[in-house]
Write an enzyme that holds these catalytic residues in place. Structure first.
Site, short mmCIF file in Angstrom:
data_model
loop_
_atom_site.label_atom_id
_atom_site.label_comp_id
_atom_site.label_asym_id
_atom_site.label_seq_id
_atom_site.Cartn_x
_atom_site.Cartn_y
_atom_site.Cartn_z
N TYR A 62 41.84 -20.88 3.15
CA TYR A 62 41.25 -19.57 3.41
C TYR A 62 39.88 -19.77 4.06
O TYR A 62 38.96 -20.30 3.44
CB TYR A 62 41.06 -18.77 2.12
CG TYR A 62 42.31 -18.34 1.41
CD1 TYR A 62 43.56 -18.40 2.02
CD2 TYR A 62 42.25 -17.85 0.11
CE1 TYR A 62 44.70 -17.99 1.36
CE2 TYR A 62 43.39 -17.43 -0.56
CZ TYR A 62 44.61 -17.50 0.06
OH TYR A 62 45.75 -17.10 -0.60
N LEU A 212 48.97 -4.16 -3.65
CA LEU A 212 48.70 -2.95 -2.85
C LEU A 212 49.27 -3.08 -1.44
O LEU A 212 48.95 -2.29 -0.56
CB LEU A 212 47.20 -2.68 -2.79
CG LEU A 212 46.52 -2.43 -4.14
CD1 LEU A 212 45.04 -2.13 -3.94
CD2 LEU A 212 47.21 -1.30 -4.89
N ARG A 214 48.71 -5.08 0.97
CA ARG A 214 47.66 -5.29 1.97
C ARG A 214 47.01 -3.97 2.39
O ARG A 214 46.68 -3.75 3.55
CB ARG A 214 48.23 -6.05 3.16
CG ARG A 214 48.94 -7.34 2.73
CD ARG A 214 49.52 -8.11 3.86
NE ARG A 214 50.42 -9.16 3.39
CZ ARG A 214 50.04 -10.35 2.91
NH1 ARG A 214 48.76 -10.64 2.83
NH2 ARG A 214 50.92 -11.25 2.51
N GLY A 215 46.85 -3.11 1.40
CA GLY A 215 46.17 -1.84 1.63
C GLY A 215 47.09 -0.69 1.94
O GLY A 215 46.65 0.48 1.97
N SER A 218 47.46 2.41 -0.72
CA SER A 218 46.12 2.90 -1.03
C SER A 218 45.82 4.04 -0.07
O SER A 218 46.66 4.41 0.75
CB SER A 218 45.08 1.78 -0.88
OG SER A 218 44.87 1.47 0.48
#
Length: 337
Positions: A62, A212, A214-215, A218
């Site tokens: 990362y 989630l 990756r959003g 939401s």
């Protein structure tokens, strides 16, 4: 912001450590979803630890090591026993952020571990796992080498990531496996048919990422704001064109249920995963303190059998448009074979 605290923990698998009911995933703090802020990232890690979380998940690739150095700085003044570090290894990077496959040879993983210990500033890693199955190295060889590192005290536990049932069984025959890290959410439910029953049979926990999606699950994506070119979602099938249109219809249906309970879409999605069993620990990729605080609110949500049925009817697993990764990345997932 909510003042919720994590007051419950669960054992990760039958041989693993006690971890907080939810954990913090740090990947987004190193550029995978566009620009991030190191100071805010460190503050978010501190907020997570202060709220009662102890599980922090990262990967040595990362940000090409940036994420580990960031975490190392954040936990430097914290008691080591207060943090359960989960680290993935094996993904190869090149200059300019390119990807170069996977290397899980024993000589390579020892090298990766050495650098991870240095960047994190610790003497051992709690859970160490290959990020993907290396097609050129038998899982027995990889896990056998990791078992030697457990014996030497450099790692405490062995985990797996995105592998299927055959690989799980073969790995567990070599050394106890504490958890499988894999995507699991309302719209990524592929583990339920075969993988989940097998890990439960073997006493292996699940650390669920992508809770989630990756959003998507939401309010952030419903605005249809354009993604930055370096944002993973700019190239993810579920966020493209008609796929996104279809998926947002499902999210809109979920949003109505969330509004009726006076909670956010994200909180409802997390709460749903929490009902799946104490052996499933959501790893939440918050990059800012307010997002972490919002996530904690899910711990206070109670869902009845009827509400769960309503949620699952609003977001049917077979109505999701698009694969969870682009084709080239899907081909690397042993869990999808």
């Amino acid at each position: 912001m909510t003042t919720s605290k994590i007051t419950t923990s669960t054992e990760l698998g039958k041989t693993g450590p006690a971890v907080s009911r939810i954990g913090l995933g740090a990947m987004g703090m190193s550029g995978m979803y566009g620009a991030s802020d190191d100071a805010e990232s460190i503050a978010t890690i501190h907020a997570a630890l202060d709220s009662g979380a102890n599980l922090i998940d990262t990967g040595d690739f990362y940000g090409a090591g940036h994420n580990e150095m960031l975490i190392g700085k954040a936990i430097a003044e914290r008691p080591r026993e207060d943090v359960v570090l989960s680290v993935k290894f094996g993904a190869l990077r090149g200059p300019g952020g390119t990807w170069g496959g996977t290397d899980s040879r024993p000589v390579a993983l020892r090298n990766f571990l050495t650098y991870s210990l240095q960047r994190l500033g610790v003497d051992y890693i709690d859970i160490y796992r290959p990020a993907r199955l290396d097609p050129n190295v038998g899982i027995e060889e990889t896990v056998g080498a990791m078992a030697e590192l457990v014996e030497a005290g450099y790692i405490r536990h062995i985990g797996l990531s995105e592998v299927g049932v055959d690989t799980i069984r073969r790995a567990a025959a070599v050394h106890p496996i504490v958890d499988l890290q894999i995507e699991y959410s309302l719209i990524s439910r592929g583990i339920e048919a075969e993988i989940l029953p097998v890990v439960r049979e073997l006493g292996i926990g699940i650390t669920a990422y992508g809770v989630l999606s990756r959003g998507l699950l939401s309010d952030s994506v419903r605005s249809r704001a354009a993604f930055a070119p370096d944002d993973f979602r700019a190239h993810s099938p579920r966020f493209q064109g008609e796929n996104l249109d279809q998926n947002l219809k499902l999210v809109d249906a979920l949003a109505k249920i969330a509004a009726d309970k006076d909670v956010s879409v994200a909180q409802l999605a997390i709460a749903w995963v929490l009902t799946r069993g104490a052996d499933i620990v959501p790893i939440l990729g918050a990059r800012r303190r307010e997002r972490w605080s919002e996530s904690l609110g899910a711990l206070d949500i109670q869902l009845s059998t009827e509400e769960l049925a309503t949620i699952e009817a609003a977001v049917p697993a077979d109505q999701i448009a698009g694969e969870r990764y682009a084709a080239a990345q899907m081909a690397l997932l042993d869990s999808e074979r």
